[in-house]
Design a protein around this motif. Structure first.
Motif, PDB file in Angstrom:
ATOM      1  N   TRP A 127       5.784  -2.180   9.582  1.00  0.00           N
ATOM      2  CA  TRP A 127       7.152  -1.784   9.251  1.00  0.00           C
ATOM      3  C   TRP A 127       7.142  -0.269   9.050  1.00  0.00           C
ATOM      4  O   TRP A 127       7.308   0.239   7.954  1.00  0.00           O
ATOM      5  N   ILE A 198       6.516 -10.013  15.121  1.00  0.00           N
ATOM      6  CA  ILE A 198       7.424  -9.209  14.309  1.00  0.00           C
ATOM      7  C   ILE A 198       8.739  -8.985  15.057  1.00  0.00           C
ATOM      8  O   ILE A 198       9.828  -9.080  14.472  1.00  0.00           O
ATOM      9  N   ALA A 201      10.902 -12.076  14.974  1.00  0.00           N
ATOM     10  CA  ALA A 201      11.570 -12.250  13.686  1.00  0.00           C
ATOM     11  C   ALA A 201      12.746 -11.289  13.540  1.00  0.00           C
ATOM     12  O   ALA A 201      13.809 -11.661  13.001  1.00  0.00           O
ATOM     13  N   ARG A 202      12.591 -10.071  14.033  1.00  0.00           N
ATOM     14  CA  ARG A 202      13.702  -9.115  13.964  1.00  0.00           C
ATOM     15  C   ARG A 202      14.866  -9.558  14.829  1.00  0.00           C
ATOM     16  O   ARG A 202      16.037  -9.416  14.450  1.00  0.00           O
ATOM     17  N   ALA A 206      15.721 -11.609  10.814  1.00  0.00           N
ATOM     18  CA  ALA A 206      14.931 -11.603   9.582  1.00  0.00           C
ATOM     19  C   ALA A 206      14.696 -10.172   9.138  1.00  0.00           C
ATOM     20  O   ALA A 206      14.363  -9.303   9.945  1.00  0.00           O
ATOM     21  N   THR A 211      10.525 -11.607   6.960  1.00  0.00           N
ATOM     22  CA  THR A 211       9.442 -11.549   7.942  1.00  0.00           C
ATOM     23  C   THR A 211       8.085 -11.694   7.270  1.00  0.00           C
ATOM     24  O   THR A 211       7.192 -12.392   7.770  1.00  0.00           O
ATOM     25  N   VAL A 215       6.600 -15.204   8.297  1.00  0.00           N
ATOM     26  CA  VAL A 215       5.791 -14.997   9.488  1.00  0.00           C
ATOM     27  C   VAL A 215       4.388 -14.496   9.140  1.00  0.00           C
ATOM     28  O   VAL A 215       3.383 -15.022   9.625  1.00  0.00           O
TER      29      VAL A 215
END
Length: 305
Positions: A127, A198, A201-202, A206, A211, A215
């Protein structure tokens, strides 16, 4: 008008001695990797180093069963003339409260440091934000500061915040000094997770926390095993923090073991050796039961997926 070609004559099988070729090697005739000179030397070297490691354990073990008159430096290698368990009973009576306090200290310190390191590692690896590398460098800088250099200011800070000495102070100190190494381990581990997870999920909407919990956290078991073993053993074996932030009445087992070894003018080596075995038993059990998971967790984050 069509013509058909005559079939090719069959090739006769090749026998031994024909064409200069011998019989094809079978699985039974292939070498099975028996003992060679190099392998024998390797095993001999491993056995030699194993004996070096086990020699102190042997001295600890046999001395812990010797009586007060039988346990002496001159008879360190000899077996007990009379086997007795009185040393183990005395060591347990002296260390049992400290062992319980140490468990109360290392379990929450390991879990809290592991959770915080996991969150830090996820944010810093998957992130990204502006200045993430600088923040990571600052966190890692805490690993290279000698504990002795900050011990007195840290003690004054604890006293100024009115944090009780003993287990509460030790938990806080081990969490703080455990965050750099746990962050490093989890950051390297999370970099091996495919980035597509990732991104998926985005796409599903999320956020960062969703996330992480839905995840990332379910696939973080190898990283947590490594971090928990590391934190558990480092906090259990610590002596420097125990001297500054606790006393013999509220300190961990390392401080109690030191007092046990230096508490009498006439040293009872048997009780000291039994106490040392008691103090090292939890970390030994952890490594025996979880050692293979520790190595597997380190390797799982060594390469990127």
């Amino acid at each position: 008008m069509t013509t058909t070609s005559a079939p090719a004559p069959p090739i006769p099988p090749l026998h031994a001695g024909e064409g200069g070729a011998g019989p094809l090697p079978s699985a039974r005739t292939r070498p099975t990797g028996g003992f060679t000179v190099g392998r024998t030397l390797r095993y001999a070297a491993l056995l030699f180093f194993l004996l070096i490691v086990l020699v102190p354990v042997y001295v600890l073990f046999v001395t812990s069963f010797k009586g007060a008159g039988d346990a002496s430096p001159t008879r360190a290698w000899a077996l007990p003339t009379t086997w007795t368990t009185d040393n183990w009973v005395a060591a347990w009576d002296a260390l049992a409260p400290a062992l319980w306090r140490t468990l109360q200290m290392v379990i929450p310190a390991s879990i809290i440091a592991a959770v915080l390191g996991s969150m830090n590692g996820f944010v810093l690896s998957r992130w990204s934000f502006r200045g993430a590398n600088i923040v990571f460098t600052v966190i890692l800088f805490g690993m290279f500061i000698p504990y002795q250099a900050v011990m007195i200011p840290l003690l004054q800070l604890m006293l100024g915040l009115n944090i009780p000495t003993g287990v509460p102070s030790l938990i806080l100190v081990h969490v703080i000094y455990g965050i750099p190494i746990t962050t490093l381990i989890f950051r390297n581990y999370y970099q091996s997770i495919p980035h597509e997870l990732i991104e998926a999920a985005r796409v599903d909407g999320a956020g960062m926390l969703r996330t992480y919990f839905s995840v990332i956290l379910p696939v973080s078991a190898p990283g947590f095993v490594v971090v928990l073993i590391w934190q558990f053993t480092s906090a259990w074996n610590d002596f420097l923090f125990a001297v500054f932030f606790s006393s013999s009445q509220n300190g961990p087992v390392t401080l109690a073991l030191n007092n046990l070894a230096n508490g009498a003018l006439l040293q009872n080596y048997g009780v000291s050796m039994a106490g040392a075995l008691f103090a090292s038993l939890p970390t030994l059990v952890v490594y025996i039961l979880l050692g293979k998971y520790f190595i597997g967790g380190l390797m799982s984050g060594s390469v990127k997926g």
